[in-house]
Design a protein around this motif. Structure first.
Motif, PDB file in Angstrom:
ATOM      1  N   LEU A   8       0.820  -1.215   0.000  1.00 35.26           N
ATOM      2  CA  LEU A   8       0.000   0.000   0.000  1.00 35.26           C
ATOM      3  C   LEU A   8       0.850   1.260   0.000  1.00 35.26           C
ATOM      4  CD1 LEU A   8      -2.914  -0.938   2.411  1.00 35.26           C
ATOM      5  CD2 LEU A   8      -2.968  -0.774  -0.079  1.00 35.26           C
ATOM      6  N   ARG A   9       1.966   1.237   0.727  1.00 38.77           N
ATOM      7  CA  ARG A   9       2.859   2.404   0.731  1.00 38.77           C
ATOM      8  C   ARG A   9       3.415   2.648  -0.671  1.00 38.77           C
ATOM      9  NH1 ARG A   9       4.738  -0.065   5.560  1.00 38.77           N
ATOM     10  NH2 ARG A   9       3.866   1.016   7.354  1.00 38.77           N
ATOM     11  N   GLY A  10       3.810   1.577  -1.350  1.00 39.53           N
ATOM     12  CA  GLY A  10       4.309   1.703  -2.717  1.00 39.53           C
ATOM     13  C   GLY A  10       3.234   2.209  -3.662  1.00 39.53           C
ATOM     14  N   LEU A  11       2.037   1.680  -3.507  1.00 39.38           N
ATOM     15  CA  LEU A  11       0.912   2.109  -4.338  1.00 39.38           C
ATOM     16  C   LEU A  11       0.600   3.578  -4.111  1.00 39.38           C
ATOM     17  CD1 LEU A  11      -1.388   1.524  -6.301  1.00 39.38           C
ATOM     18  CD2 LEU A  11      -2.730   0.702  -4.341  1.00 39.38           C
ATOM     19  N   LEU A  12       0.612   3.989  -2.865  1.00 37.61           N
ATOM     20  CA  LEU A  12       0.344   5.396  -2.542  1.00 37.61           C
ATOM     21  C   LEU A  12       1.368   6.309  -3.214  1.00 37.61           C
ATOM     22  CD1 LEU A  12      -1.269   7.525  -1.032  1.00 37.61           C
ATOM     23  CD2 LEU A  12       0.167   7.073   0.979  1.00 37.61           C
ATOM     24  N   GLN A  13       2.622   5.936  -3.165  1.00 36.78           N
ATOM     25  CA  GLN A  13       3.655   6.749  -3.811  1.00 36.78           C
ATOM     26  C   GLN A  13       3.459   6.779  -5.324  1.00 36.78           C
ATOM     27  OE1 GLN A  13       5.999   8.757  -2.254  1.00 36.78           O
ATOM     28  NE2 GLN A  13       6.053   9.526  -4.338  1.00 36.78           N
TER      29      GLN A  13
END
Length: 48
Positions: A8-13
């Motif tokens: 999710l952190r990667g997707l958010l970025q």
């Protein structure tokens, strides 16, 4: 759960970068980013 939060952190970025590309009217770059997100998502689905 830890792996999912990392995803999710990667997707958010990626989404923030995509928004910035669209804001700057970098449509070719944005299209490539969307294609990569689609490919990554498809691969993730197929792996499970």
């Amino acid at each position: 759960m830890r792996v999912f939060k990392s995803y999710l952190r990667g997707l958010l970025q990626d989404l923030r970068d995509l928004k910035e590309a669209l804001k700057n009217k970098e449509y070719c770059k944005a299209e490539k980013m969307v294609d990569r997100l689609i490919d990554d998502t498809q691969k993730g689905i197929e792996d499970n």
